[in-house]
Design a protein around this motif. Structure first.
Motif, PDB file in Angstrom:
ATOM      1  N   GLN A  62       0.860  -1.180   0.000  1.00 34.86           N
ATOM      2  CA  GLN A  62       0.000   0.000   0.000  1.00 34.86           C
ATOM      3  C   GLN A  62       0.890   1.221   0.000  1.00 34.86           C
ATOM      4  O   GLN A  62       1.892   1.268   0.721  1.00 34.86           O
ATOM      5  CB  GLN A  62      -0.919  -0.003   1.229  1.00 34.86           C
ATOM      6  CG  GLN A  62      -2.062   0.992   1.125  1.00 34.86           C
ATOM      7  CD  GLN A  62      -3.041   0.853   2.258  1.00 34.86           C
ATOM      8  OE1 GLN A  62      -2.753   1.269   3.388  1.00 34.86           O
ATOM      9  NE2 GLN A  62      -4.206   0.284   1.986  1.00 34.86           N
ATOM     10  N   GLN A  66      -3.237   3.773  -1.111  1.00 34.87           N
ATOM     11  CA  GLN A  66      -3.718   3.040  -2.283  1.00 34.87           C
ATOM     12  C   GLN A  66      -3.024   1.690  -2.381  1.00 34.87           C
ATOM     13  O   GLN A  66      -1.814   1.593  -2.191  1.00 34.87           O
ATOM     14  CB  GLN A  66      -3.458   3.839  -3.569  1.00 34.87           C
ATOM     15  CG  GLN A  66      -4.249   5.138  -3.634  1.00 34.87           C
ATOM     16  CD  GLN A  66      -4.264   5.698  -5.040  1.00 34.87           C
ATOM     17  OE1 GLN A  66      -4.659   5.025  -5.976  1.00 34.87           O
ATOM     18  NE2 GLN A  66      -3.827   6.940  -5.179  1.00 34.87           N
ATOM     19  N   ASP A  67      -3.821   0.650  -2.674  1.00 34.00           N
ATOM     20  CA  ASP A  67      -3.243  -0.670  -2.888  1.00 34.00           C
ATOM     21  C   ASP A  67      -2.512  -0.711  -4.220  1.00 34.00           C
ATOM     22  O   ASP A  67      -2.974  -0.125  -5.202  1.00 34.00           O
ATOM     23  CB  ASP A  67      -4.349  -1.737  -2.882  1.00 34.00           C
ATOM     24  CG  ASP A  67      -4.992  -1.892  -1.512  1.00 34.00           C
ATOM     25  OD1 ASP A  67      -4.305  -1.649  -0.499  1.00 34.00           O
ATOM     26  OD2 ASP A  67      -6.179  -2.252  -1.456  1.00 34.00           O
ATOM     27  N   MET A  83      -3.059  -1.086 -10.313  1.00 32.97           N
ATOM     28  CA  MET A  83      -3.606  -0.106  -9.374  1.00 32.97           C
ATOM     29  C   MET A  83      -5.032   0.234  -9.765  1.00 32.97           C
ATOM     30  O   MET A  83      -5.424   0.082 -10.927  1.00 32.97           O
ATOM     31  CB  MET A  83      -2.774   1.177  -9.370  1.00 32.97           C
ATOM     32  CG  MET A  83      -1.402   1.053  -8.768  1.00 32.97           C
ATOM     33  SD  MET A  83      -0.595   2.649  -8.543  1.00 32.97           S
ATOM     34  CE  MET A  83      -1.472   3.257  -7.103  1.00 32.97           C
ATOM     35  N   SER A  84      -5.797   0.723  -8.789  1.00 33.80           N
ATOM     36  CA  SER A  84      -7.122   1.283  -9.053  1.00 33.80           C
ATOM     37  C   SER A  84      -7.042   2.773  -8.804  1.00 33.80           C
ATOM     38  O   SER A  84      -6.615   3.207  -7.727  1.00 33.80           O
ATOM     39  CB  SER A  84      -8.176   0.647  -8.138  1.00 33.80           C
ATOM     40  OG  SER A  84      -8.334  -0.721  -8.442  1.00 33.80           O
ATOM     41  N   MET A  85      -7.438   3.561  -9.810  1.00 36.70           N
ATOM     42  CA  MET A  85      -7.388   5.016  -9.702  1.00 36.70           C
ATOM     43  C   MET A  85      -8.662   5.602 -10.278  1.00 36.70           C
ATOM     44  O   MET A  85      -9.024   5.295 -11.419  1.00 36.70           O
ATOM     45  CB  MET A  85      -6.185   5.594 -10.456  1.00 36.70           C
ATOM     46  CG  MET A  85      -4.848   5.322  -9.835  1.00 36.70           C
ATOM     47  SD  MET A  85      -3.525   6.027 -10.849  1.00 36.70           S
ATOM     48  CE  MET A  85      -2.250   6.200  -9.637  1.00 36.70           C
ATOM     49  N   ARG A  89      -9.428   0.385 -13.115  1.00 32.18           N
ATOM     50  CA  ARG A  89      -8.434  -0.623 -12.757  1.00 32.18           C
ATOM     51  C   ARG A  89      -7.382  -0.644 -13.861  1.00 32.18           C
ATOM     52  O   ARG A  89      -7.685  -0.942 -15.021  1.00 32.18           O
ATOM     53  CB  ARG A  89      -9.091  -1.983 -12.568  1.00 32.18           C
ATOM     54  CG  ARG A  89     -10.051  -1.983 -11.396  1.00 32.18           C
ATOM     55  CD  ARG A  89     -10.439  -3.378 -10.963  1.00 32.18           C
ATOM     56  NE  ARG A  89     -11.154  -4.106 -12.012  1.00 32.18           N
ATOM     57  CZ  ARG A  89     -11.476  -5.388 -11.924  1.00 32.18           C
ATOM     58  NH1 ARG A  89     -11.134  -6.093 -10.849  1.00 32.18           N
ATOM     59  NH2 ARG A  89     -12.138  -5.987 -12.903  1.00 32.18           N
TER      60      ARG A  89
END
Length: 195
Positions: A62, A66-67, A83-85, A89
């Protein structure tokens, strides 16, 4: 707009982990470990889950809330960051030579062993080796008989990579591939762009 500075910072987190040289010896077993990584330049410490199977690595951590997942396959010319932003995805490919990302692996030029230790319940052999990446020009690595690096430490600075939990266990292929539903991106000199 993709936050390329955030992505670059995640990559750089591993950049100063002390490498073992140009000819790595890949681990001979599947494993999962929880590691603590210290970035020597920033002093930042992060915890990460590291998995290995057949020379492929997956690091999950992390960063700033954010993961992030980093997939490293020596057979590939790129390192992939998941990443997810902003609800998207993303699977971002970075040229391996330019990523600066380095998972500690053993090198066939290791010197003579200087002792033994136990890290995360696993016996390992201590090796001293020279490296330009460490202050003082040398570091100490603890390596299992089947080439798994459990700790890398630098004199006067302590561990820069250390396993906190460790288990030998078969790792499924799904951990090392981009899942469905991710938009594939390439990171160029001007930032990220779809390909």
């Amino acid at each position: 707009m993709i936050q390329t500075s955030l992505i670059a910072a995640i990559i750089a987190t591993g950049a100063n982990a002390v490498g073992w040289g140009a000819e790595p010896l890949t681990p001979q077993a599947d494993f999962r470990m929880i590691t603590q990584i210290q970035d020597q330049s920033s002093g930042m410490t992060m915890e990460a889950e590291l998995r290995h199977s057949n020379g492929r690595f997956r690091m999950e951590t992390q960063f700033q809330g954010q993961d992030a997942v980093v997939l490293i396959d020596p057979a590939s010319t790129t390192v992939t960051i998941l990443m997810s932003m902003s609800g998207m995805r993303l699977a971002m490919d970075v040229a391996a030579d330019d990523s600066g990302f380095d998972i500690p692996v053993a090198d066939d030029r290791l010197g003579e062993p200087v002792g033994t230790d136990i890290v995360a319940g696993e016996p390992c052999t201590l090796y001293r080796f020279e490296t330009e990446d460490a202050s003082g020009g040398e570091a100490l690595g603890c390596l299992t008989d089947d080439y798994i690096v459990l700790r890398v430490s630098v004199p006067d600075e302590g561990a820069v990579f250390e396993a906190r939990e460790f288990e030998r266990a078969e790792q499924e292929d799904r951990w090392f591939v981009v899942p469905q539903g991710y938009q594939r991106m390439s990171m160029g000199a001007m930032g990220a762009f779809p390909r």
